[in-house]
Design an enzyme around this catalytic site. Sequence first.
Site, PDB file in Angstrom:
ATOM      1  N   ARG A 244      84.012  18.894 -34.407  1.00 54.36           N
ATOM      2  CA  ARG A 244      85.475  18.782 -34.390  1.00 54.36           C
ATOM      3  C   ARG A 244      85.950  18.117 -33.113  1.00 54.36           C
ATOM      4  O   ARG A 244      85.509  18.465 -32.018  1.00 54.36           O
ATOM      5  CB  ARG A 244      86.109  20.174 -34.518  1.00 54.36           C
ATOM      6  CG  ARG A 244      87.636  20.200 -34.427  1.00 54.36           C
ATOM      7  CD  ARG A 244      88.100  20.463 -33.009  1.00 54.36           C
ATOM      8  NE  ARG A 244      89.560  20.632 -32.936  1.00 54.36           N
ATOM      9  CZ  ARG A 244      90.242  20.778 -31.808  1.00 54.36           C
ATOM     10  NH1 ARG A 244      89.601  20.781 -30.649  1.00 54.36           N
ATOM     11  NH2 ARG A 244      91.547  20.919 -31.810  1.00 54.36           N
TER      12      ARG A 244
ATOM     13  N   THR B 153      93.306  22.854 -22.753  1.00 48.55           N
ATOM     14  CA  THR B 153      92.778  21.664 -22.107  1.00 48.55           C
ATOM     15  C   THR B 153      93.305  21.510 -20.688  1.00 48.55           C
ATOM     16  O   THR B 153      94.476  21.802 -20.440  1.00 48.55           O
ATOM     17  CB  THR B 153      93.284  20.434 -22.887  1.00 48.55           C
ATOM     18  OG1 THR B 153      92.883  20.572 -24.223  1.00 48.55           O
ATOM     19  CG2 THR B 153      92.770  19.139 -22.314  1.00 48.55           C
TER      20      THR B 153
ATOM     21  N   THR C 176      88.033  19.158 -22.106  1.00 45.81           N
ATOM     22  CA  THR C 176      88.133  20.398 -22.867  1.00 45.81           C
ATOM     23  C   THR C 176      86.812  20.740 -23.538  1.00 45.81           C
ATOM     24  O   THR C 176      85.995  19.849 -23.788  1.00 45.81           O
ATOM     25  CB  THR C 176      89.229  20.270 -23.956  1.00 45.81           C
ATOM     26  OG1 THR C 176      89.439  21.548 -24.558  1.00 45.81           O
ATOM     27  CG2 THR C 176      88.841  19.275 -25.040  1.00 45.81           C
TER      28      THR C 176
ATOM     29  N   THR D 277      98.250  19.357 -23.906  1.00 42.78           N
ATOM     30  CA  THR D 277      97.410  20.510 -24.214  1.00 42.78           C
ATOM     31  C   THR D 277      98.020  21.190 -25.431  1.00 42.78           C
ATOM     32  O   THR D 277      99.208  21.024 -25.696  1.00 42.78           O
ATOM     33  CB  THR D 277      97.321  21.472 -23.009  1.00 42.78           C
ATOM     34  OG1 THR D 277      96.490  22.581 -23.339  1.00 42.78           O
ATOM     35  CG2 THR D 277      98.686  21.993 -22.594  1.00 42.78           C
TER      36      THR D 277
ATOM     37  N   SER E 121      87.936  27.325 -21.540  1.00 46.61           N
ATOM     38  CA  SER E 121      88.360  26.298 -22.491  1.00 46.61           C
ATOM     39  C   SER E 121      88.007  24.900 -22.013  1.00 46.61           C
ATOM     40  O   SER E 121      88.366  23.920 -22.656  1.00 46.61           O
ATOM     41  CB  SER E 121      89.873  26.400 -22.691  1.00 46.61           C
ATOM     42  OG  SER E 121      90.539  26.456 -21.431  1.00 46.61           O
TER      43      SER E 121
END
Lengths: 291, 291
Positions: A179, A151, A169, A202, A50
């Site tokens: 995005r 994140t 992230t 996060t 991630s």
Amino acid sequence: MSIRPVIISTWPFGLAANEAAAAALASGGNCLDAVEKGINVAEDDPEVTSVGFGGLPNAQGIVEVDAAVMYGPTHGAGSVAGVRGLKNPISLARKVMQHSRHVMLVGEGAREFALRHGFPFTEMLTEPARAKWIQWLLKTYPLPPGKTHDTIGMVALDASGDLAVGCSTSGYAWKEPGRVGDSPLIGSGLYVDNEVGGAAATGLGESILKYCLSFLVVEGMRQGLSPQTACEAALRRMKSREAEYPDAWAGLVALNKAGEYGAACCGHSDFPYALHRGGKNEVLTYSPRPE
Amino acid sequence: MSIRPVIISTWPFGLAANEAAAAALASGGNCLDAVEKGINVAEDDPEVTSVGFGGLPNAQGIVEVDAAVMYGPTHGAGSVAGVRGLKNPISLARKVMQHSRHVMLVGEGAREFALRHGFPFTEMLTEPARAKWIQWLLKTYPLPPGKTHDTIGMVALDASGDLAVGCSTSGYAWKEPGRVGDSPLIGSGLYVDNEVGGAAATGLGESILKYCLSFLVVEGMRQGLSPQTACEAALRRMKSREAEYPDAWAGLVALNKAGEYGAACCGHSDFPYALHRGGKNEVLTYSPRPE
């Protein structure tokens, strides 16, 4: 006056990041060096799906990364979003903060800035990430909720009593191209006020950014709340409004000027985070109280 | 219960925008329709060189636009940044809010989303803007300070007592490609809480976004400050920290749930804004008090 450094990071992968951050402090670096070097570890680790290299790609199979950094003593900030082919966006965010007249650069413009400053570019999609993306395309890879956007956020207090915060992230797995979530947004994914404290978030960026959660935590601490109470208060506000979104969840870590810490989550079963303090580096877990 | 609508916008060009917003309300639209239709007017006007069509380009001569919208009743938000060839980014931001699972899309991804949703693309660089860019390249066009980033920000309260807020800009003239300021950032360029009020910002995005000014104004109103006092308090915080940046300036407009308004600026000689209330649409000017 020498302060005892404290470093707090989201998730168990924050443990290795804290270790590198503490090493940066031990070798004479300040809180900003700590945050950058610490977060680099998560970015470089292909097992962390991630963040950075090995991150799960967007819907088109392309890894786009976001990151931001904020440095207490100057109240400076740097942010990059939607950057392709870049392993260490936290370092690029720091470069923007220190070598650009702007704070935030996105997309191709951020990439051009990185090229001019000698950042290496690389294929970011690892074989395991590509295989998962193919499974997702074939609708055979249902990601468990809450496992798609972890994140790394880190807050560091150094021996001078200064604070820095950073976030990095690869964003929401299978996101639409372009995005951007909360991570690169000053006030949402991260915030620091050197007189007060710092916080990082996060979770589901789409929810977090509508409540400027990290800024709200710092405002809470400014008004006298402990980091723990400030995190819980900020999450209560989000939770009361986002009840209709089953995916809405957030985790927060915070540190104040005195080295006190806090962590909390909502919409998630529990929230493990990594704390480095007094020479000890460990994973702790916040479990929401039943209501 | 029927509330008297109020619309407040930044700058004298807000007058025509307010007019269109009021027309949207009069023909049955809500506060979101008002904000979109109002801001479209500034976007379409080639004379407005800091918003939409006719906006001054980036350092490469390309017009990149940013916009965001936030709608009180759903607490929904939509945002786009760094989009090329698009005249009405506020409408794209609304489309993202209503037809995407995300809140913010940037760069090429935002453009692809716009293409899929039938938005027209056009050359955004007008002849006068191109001529100014050439002059800037030749170093013969020194823009007066404060005249390079006049975002339109609008807050509207409709007859149902609901609030919406929007921002649209072509950003800092001659900016680096991909630069994003406060305008598309929820909490910095704009914020609304339908229980409290809304605020929007204009000025040097690099400073505004480091203080989440619009969110800070709404938090002030939540704690009982009038819109005017909340704007002034938020600006005091920014001003105290940004003293070393001669270019740091900001203007704010705000509206609370009761239809009371406020406007203020710092680091700028005065700040004209447009207010539509009780059937009257006029330009008012905030002048900072001497200290």
